[in-house]
Design a protein around this motif. Structure first.
Motif, mmCIF file in Angstrom:
data_model
loop_
_atom_site.group_PDB
_atom_site.id
_atom_site.type_symbol
_atom_site.label_atom_id
_atom_site.label_comp_id
_atom_site.label_asym_id
_atom_site.label_seq_id
_atom_site.Cartn_x
_atom_site.Cartn_y
_atom_site.Cartn_z
ATOM 1 N N ALA A 258 -97.247 3.982 -5.201
ATOM 2 C CA ALA A 258 -97.579 2.655 -5.707
ATOM 3 C C ALA A 258 -97.970 2.726 -7.179
ATOM 4 O O ALA A 258 -97.555 1.886 -7.989
ATOM 5 N N ALA A 259 -98.750 3.735 -7.547
ATOM 6 C CA ALA A 259 -99.186 3.878 -8.944
ATOM 7 C C ALA A 259 -97.994 4.067 -9.872
ATOM 8 O O ALA A 259 -97.934 3.475 -10.955
ATOM 9 N N ARG A 260 -97.043 4.906 -9.462
ATOM 10 C CA ARG A 260 -95.851 5.120 -10.301
ATOM 11 C C ARG A 260 -95.092 3.814 -10.509
ATOM 12 O O ARG A 260 -94.692 3.482 -11.632
ATOM 13 N N LEU A 261 -94.883 3.074 -9.425
ATOM 14 C CA LEU A 261 -94.117 1.832 -9.509
ATOM 15 C C LEU A 261 -94.873 0.762 -10.298
ATOM 16 O O LEU A 261 -94.272 0.047 -11.106
ATOM 17 N N GLU B 290 -101.495 -3.943 -3.675
ATOM 18 C CA GLU B 290 -102.433 -3.517 -4.719
ATOM 19 C C GLU B 290 -103.488 -2.557 -4.154
ATOM 20 O O GLU B 290 -103.877 -1.593 -4.824
ATOM 21 N N ASP B 291 -103.942 -2.822 -2.939
ATOM 22 C CA ASP B 291 -104.949 -1.947 -2.330
ATOM 23 C C ASP B 291 -104.417 -0.536 -2.097
ATOM 24 O O ASP B 291 -105.206 0.400 -1.905
ATOM 25 N N ALA B 292 -103.103 -0.379 -2.114
ATOM 26 C CA ALA B 292 -102.517 0.937 -1.836
ATOM 27 C C ALA B 292 -102.979 2.000 -2.830
ATOM 28 O O ALA B 292 -103.037 3.183 -2.496
ATOM 29 N N THR C 34 -103.156 7.935 -13.144
ATOM 30 C CA THR C 34 -104.404 7.200 -13.329
ATOM 31 C C THR C 34 -104.417 6.491 -14.672
ATOM 32 O O THR C 34 -104.811 5.320 -14.782
ATOM 33 N N ARG C 35 -103.975 7.189 -15.713
ATOM 34 C CA ARG C 35 -103.915 6.571 -17.041
ATOM 35 C C ARG C 35 -102.985 5.353 -17.032
ATOM 36 O O ARG C 35 -103.316 4.286 -17.567
ATOM 37 N N GLY C 36 -101.815 5.504 -16.401
ATOM 38 C CA GLY C 36 -100.866 4.394 -16.335
ATOM 39 C C GLY C 36 -101.418 3.194 -15.585
ATOM 40 O O GLY C 36 -101.220 2.043 -15.996
ATOM 41 N N LEU C 37 -102.125 3.450 -14.484
ATOM 42 C CA LEU C 37 -102.728 2.351 -13.721
ATOM 43 C C LEU C 37 -103.773 1.613 -14.537
ATOM 44 O O LEU C 37 -103.824 0.375 -14.532
ATOM 45 N N LEU C 38 -104.629 2.367 -15.216
ATOM 46 C CA LEU C 38 -105.687 1.736 -15.992
ATOM 47 C C LEU C 38 -105.113 0.938 -17.169
ATOM 48 O O LEU C 38 -105.661 -0.101 -17.541
ATOM 49 N N ARG C 39 -104.021 1.394 -17.722
ATOM 50 C CA ARG C 39 -103.383 0.626 -18.789
ATOM 51 C C ARG C 39 -102.744 -0.648 -18.236
ATOM 52 O O ARG C 39 -102.851 -1.719 -18.831
ATOM 53 N N ALA C 40 -102.080 -0.529 -17.085
ATOM 54 C CA ALA C 40 -101.444 -1.699 -16.465
ATOM 55 C C ALA C 40 -102.488 -2.732 -16.052
ATOM 56 O O ALA C 40 -102.218 -3.940 -16.048
ATOM 57 N N MET C 41 -103.680 -2.277 -15.711
ATOM 58 C CA MET C 41 -104.744 -3.156 -15.254
ATOM 59 C C MET C 41 -105.112 -4.221 -16.283
ATOM 60 O O MET C 41 -105.499 -5.331 -15.936
ATOM 61 N N ASP C 42 -104.995 -3.886 -17.570
ATOM 62 C CA ASP C 42 -105.385 -4.814 -18.622
ATOM 63 C C ASP C 42 -104.661 -6.144 -18.530
ATOM 64 O O ASP C 42 -105.223 -7.194 -18.863
#
Length: 203
Positions: free
Chosen positions: A31-34, A67-69, A117-125
């Motif tokens: 999920a994080a990769r996608l 998202e919870d994944a 983790t870095r990619g997820l936190l960036r996408a979160m913005d």
């Protein structure tokens, strides 16, 4: 003379529990990769399940929503941190003790999870759904930290001090990780030391 009391040994997870945990992490990584590549809006639960090689019904046994994944992967660092705190010398830890435990738990090896983790936190913005998951994880983590501190501090510990200590420590980690993801500069361990020393100055 009574024999000294010994702490019960930690129960080893069963094979089924280990497999379940591994499957949850596999789903979280997929999920994080996608999400990092496409954002949550353009990714479906079907796509995540297909990436892992499981059926959609199996996916929903492990995650309430797409998202919870990602929650297990984002929560792994906090679990390591709580373990390091609980394994300390005993008694209520100081902010310096919490800082040292955080540094140990945030020593990242630079592998796939580091970038995910870095990619997820960036996408979160720009993704409110991911941001809601991140904020929930952090709130739950702060409450769990407060519980751990209350156990270590015993009945005489000041509840207000415990809340402030938990908020300063958990907030420092959240801010450090978000800053690390945003600018890609300092490593998160160095940033959390800086944050803890600023936020915890009054403690």
């Amino acid at each position: 003379m009574p024999a000294p009391r010994t702490e019960p040994a930690a129960r080893r997870p069963t094979l089924a529990e280990r497999r379940k945990s591994e499957t949850r992490l596999d789903i979280a990584r997929a999920a994080a990769r996608l999400f990092a590549e496409h954002g949550t809006a353009d990714v479906t639960a079907d796509q995540i399940a297909a990436e892992v090689g499981i059926g959609l019904r199996t996916f929903y046994r492990y995650a309430r929503t797409k998202e919870d994944a990602v929650e297990p992967m984002l929560a792994t660092g906090a679990e390591r941190w709580f373990g390091a705190i609980a394994a300390g010398s005993g008694g209520l830890p100081t902010l310096a003790d919490l800082e040292a435990a955080a540094v140990r738990s945030l020593t990242i090896d630079g592998g796939e999870d580091f970038e995910l983790t870095r990619g997820l936190l960036r996408a979160m913005d720009t993704d409110p759904a991911l941001r809601a998951v991140w904020h929930r994880i952090n709130m739950e983590g702060e409450r769990e930290l407060r519980r751990v501190l209350a156990e270590l501090g015993g009945p005489d510990a000041d509840p207000l001090h415990l809340r402030l200590l938990a908020a300063a420590a958990a907030g420092s980690i959240r801010i450090a990780l978000e800053q690390w993801a945003a600018d890609g500069g300092q490593d998160p361990a160095s940033l959390v030391v800086r944050c803890m020393r600023v936020l915890g100055a009054g403690l």
